[in-house]
Design a protein around this motif. Sequence first.
Motif, short mmCIF file in Angstrom:
data_model
loop_
_atom_site.label_atom_id
_atom_site.label_comp_id
_atom_site.label_asym_id
_atom_site.label_seq_id
_atom_site.Cartn_x
_atom_site.Cartn_y
_atom_site.Cartn_z
N ILE A 61 0.86 -1.18 0.00
CA ILE A 61 0.00 0.00 0.00
C ILE A 61 0.90 1.23 0.00
O ILE A 61 1.86 1.31 0.76
CB ILE A 61 -0.93 -0.01 1.23
CG1 ILE A 61 -1.74 -1.31 1.22
CG2 ILE A 61 -1.86 1.19 1.24
CD1 ILE A 61 -2.10 -1.76 2.59
N VAL A 66 -3.07 7.36 2.21
CA VAL A 66 -3.72 6.09 1.86
C VAL A 66 -3.39 5.03 2.90
O VAL A 66 -4.27 4.32 3.40
CB VAL A 66 -3.27 5.64 0.44
CG1 VAL A 66 -3.85 4.27 0.11
CG2 VAL A 66 -3.69 6.66 -0.60
N TYR A 70 -5.98 3.31 5.54
CA TYR A 70 -6.06 1.84 5.52
C TYR A 70 -5.83 1.27 6.91
O TYR A 70 -6.57 0.39 7.38
CB TYR A 70 -5.04 1.30 4.52
CG TYR A 70 -4.74 -0.17 4.69
CD1 TYR A 70 -5.60 -1.14 4.20
CD2 TYR A 70 -3.60 -0.58 5.38
CE1 TYR A 70 -5.34 -2.50 4.38
CE2 TYR A 70 -3.32 -1.93 5.56
CZ TYR A 70 -4.19 -2.88 5.07
OH TYR A 70 -3.93 -4.21 5.25
N GLU A 73 -8.75 1.94 9.18
CA GLU A 73 -9.92 1.10 8.89
C GLU A 73 -9.70 -0.34 9.34
O GLU A 73 -10.62 -0.99 9.83
CB GLU A 73 -10.24 1.13 7.39
CG GLU A 73 -10.79 2.47 6.93
CD GLU A 73 -11.13 2.49 5.44
OE1 GLU A 73 -11.05 1.43 4.79
OE2 GLU A 73 -11.48 3.57 4.93
N SER A 74 -8.46 -0.84 9.16
CA SER A 74 -8.24 -2.25 9.49
C SER A 74 -7.85 -2.46 10.96
O SER A 74 -7.93 -3.58 11.46
CB SER A 74 -7.20 -2.87 8.53
OG SER A 74 -6.11 -2.01 8.33
N PRO B 85 -11.16 -2.15 3.37
CA PRO B 85 -9.97 -1.30 3.48
C PRO B 85 -9.01 -1.39 2.28
O PRO B 85 -8.49 -0.38 1.83
CB PRO B 85 -9.29 -1.80 4.76
CG PRO B 85 -10.39 -2.42 5.56
CD PRO B 85 -11.33 -3.00 4.56
N LEU B 86 -8.81 -2.61 1.77
CA LEU B 86 -7.84 -2.77 0.68
C LEU B 86 -8.33 -2.16 -0.63
O LEU B 86 -7.59 -1.50 -1.34
CB LEU B 86 -7.54 -4.24 0.45
CG LEU B 86 -6.26 -4.77 1.08
CD1 LEU B 86 -6.05 -6.21 0.69
CD2 LEU B 86 -5.05 -3.91 0.67
N ARG B 88 -10.53 0.22 -0.87
CA ARG B 88 -10.52 1.69 -0.70
C ARG B 88 -9.11 2.25 -0.83
O ARG B 88 -8.90 3.34 -1.36
CB ARG B 88 -11.15 2.07 0.63
CG ARG B 88 -12.68 2.15 0.55
CD ARG B 88 -13.27 2.92 1.72
NE ARG B 88 -13.15 2.17 2.95
CZ ARG B 88 -13.98 1.19 3.31
NH1 ARG B 88 -14.99 0.88 2.55
NH2 ARG B 88 -13.78 0.54 4.45
N ALA B 89 -8.11 1.47 -0.34
CA ALA B 89 -6.72 1.93 -0.48
C ALA B 89 -6.35 2.06 -1.95
O ALA B 89 -5.67 3.01 -2.36
CB ALA B 89 -5.78 0.98 0.25
#
Lengths: 222, 222
Positions: A61, A66, A70, A73-74, B85-86, B88-89
Motif C-alpha cells: 500500500i 492512503v 487503511y 480502517e483495518s 480497506p484494501l 478503498r486503499a
Amino acid sequence: MRTLYHNWLSPHSRKVRIVLGEKKLAFDLEVEKTWERREGFLRLNPAGEVPVLVEANGTAISGSQVISEYLDESHPTPPLMGAGPLERAEVRRLCQWFDEKFDREVTVNLVGEKIMKRFLGLGSPDSTAIRAGKANINHHLAYIGYLVERRTWLAGDHLTLADITAAAHVSCVDYLGDVPWANFALAKDWYARIKSRPSFRSLLQDHIPGAPPPRHYQDLDF
Amino acid sequence: MRTLYHNWLSPHSRKVRIVLGEKKLAFDLEVEKTWERREGFLRLNPAGEVPVLVEANGTAISGSQVISEYLDESHPTPPLMGAGPLERAEVRRLCQWFDEKFDREVTVNLVGEKIMKRFLGLGSPDSTAIRAGKANINHHLAYIGYLVERRTWLAGDHLTLADITAAAHVSCVDYLGDVPWANFALAKDWYARIKSRPSFRSLLQDHIPGAPPPRHYQDLDF
C-alpha cells in the motif's frame, strides 16, 4: 512482519511511523533510496515514492494518507480519523493542508534544499528558497496556534491524523533547527504534547550521518 | 440548496461535479476567481483554493478528495470508494495518482500554460512546459490502458472515485484537444464509457469565452 519502506527526513514516511506506533503495530523499517528507482521497489509502487507499507502477506500500500486511512480502517483502535463525516472531513482537510501546502511552502524549501540536495549531489542550497521556507513556516505555526487555542487538538477534542501529519512535517524542520519556537508558544505547547508520546520516540532517535540534529531536537522539554 | 464554488477548467472542481451527479444531489455552481483572494471566500477555505462545497446549513468543506469522501460517507448510494480497506486503499492511491502526479506532470503544463496564464495575464505559454505535458500524458494514458485491460474500471469491477478523478483530469486536457486518443484505444474506450454518463453531461457543455473546445470534446462517439 510488515515492512515500511521509508526515508529518514520524509515527513510522509514519519507520518506512517507515528500511526503504526499509535496503533501499536510492529513493523520493520527499510530505507529506500527512491532516487535510484530500484525495479523491485517500482513494482511495489509505480509512482516510485515512499512510504510504502508491505503487509506480511505481501500486500503493498502506497502513500502516507492512503496507508494511514487503511490502517485506521483495518485497526480501528485508537481511532485517528474522527467520528462522523464532518469531523473526518476536517481531519482530512488538515492532513492535506500539511501534506501539500506546508510541504510545498516549507518542507521542500528547507529539508529539500539543505538535506536532499546535498544527499543527491545537486549542488549548493538555494538561499532564496531557504529564506522563503523560513518566512512561510511562521504562517503555519500561527495557524497551528489559532487552531489549538479553540480546540484541544488540531481537528477537535482528540488527537487525530491531522496532528500526526502536522507533527511529522514540523519534526523534519525541527531536525534542521529551523522552527522559531520562541515566537509561537501555543504551537510549541501542542508540539511538546505530541513529542512526548511513545509513538514519537523512534523519530527523535533518528540521526542522519554527517547531519546531526540540534541539541533540543530530542529534548522533550525544549 | 448546496453550492459548489469552482473554476471551469479545474480538474479538482470537475471531480466534485461528477460525484454530485453520480449521487444525484442538486447543487448551484458559483465561479470563484481564486486569484482575487476574496475575503469571504478565504473565510470558507483559508487555503484559498477551489473546490469548496457549502451545504444548505452553511457548513463548508474544502478540497476535492475531502469533499468526495464526505459526500460518499453522507450519501452512500451509489458507493464510489470501493468495499473494504484494501479496495478503498487502491481507489485512494489512484485518486492521488491523478490529483498529484497527473496534475503536476500534465495538467499544470498544459491547462496551466495554455489557459490559466492567459487568463491571469502572466505572459505567453512556456513551450518547454507544453512539450513536457504532451510527452508525459502518453505514460498516463498507457497506465489507464494497462489497468482497464486487467479490470473493468481503474480500481476494480465498479466505477469508483478513481475513474471520476482520472476522467476529470483527462477532460480538461481534452478541452484543449491535447489528448492523443488515436494511440490509446483502451484508454479511449474507458473514457467513452465515462463520458456517456449523465453525471458527465454538464462538463461537456462547459464553454470558456474566447477558448472554445475542439469539435470532438462534446462528441460521445469521438
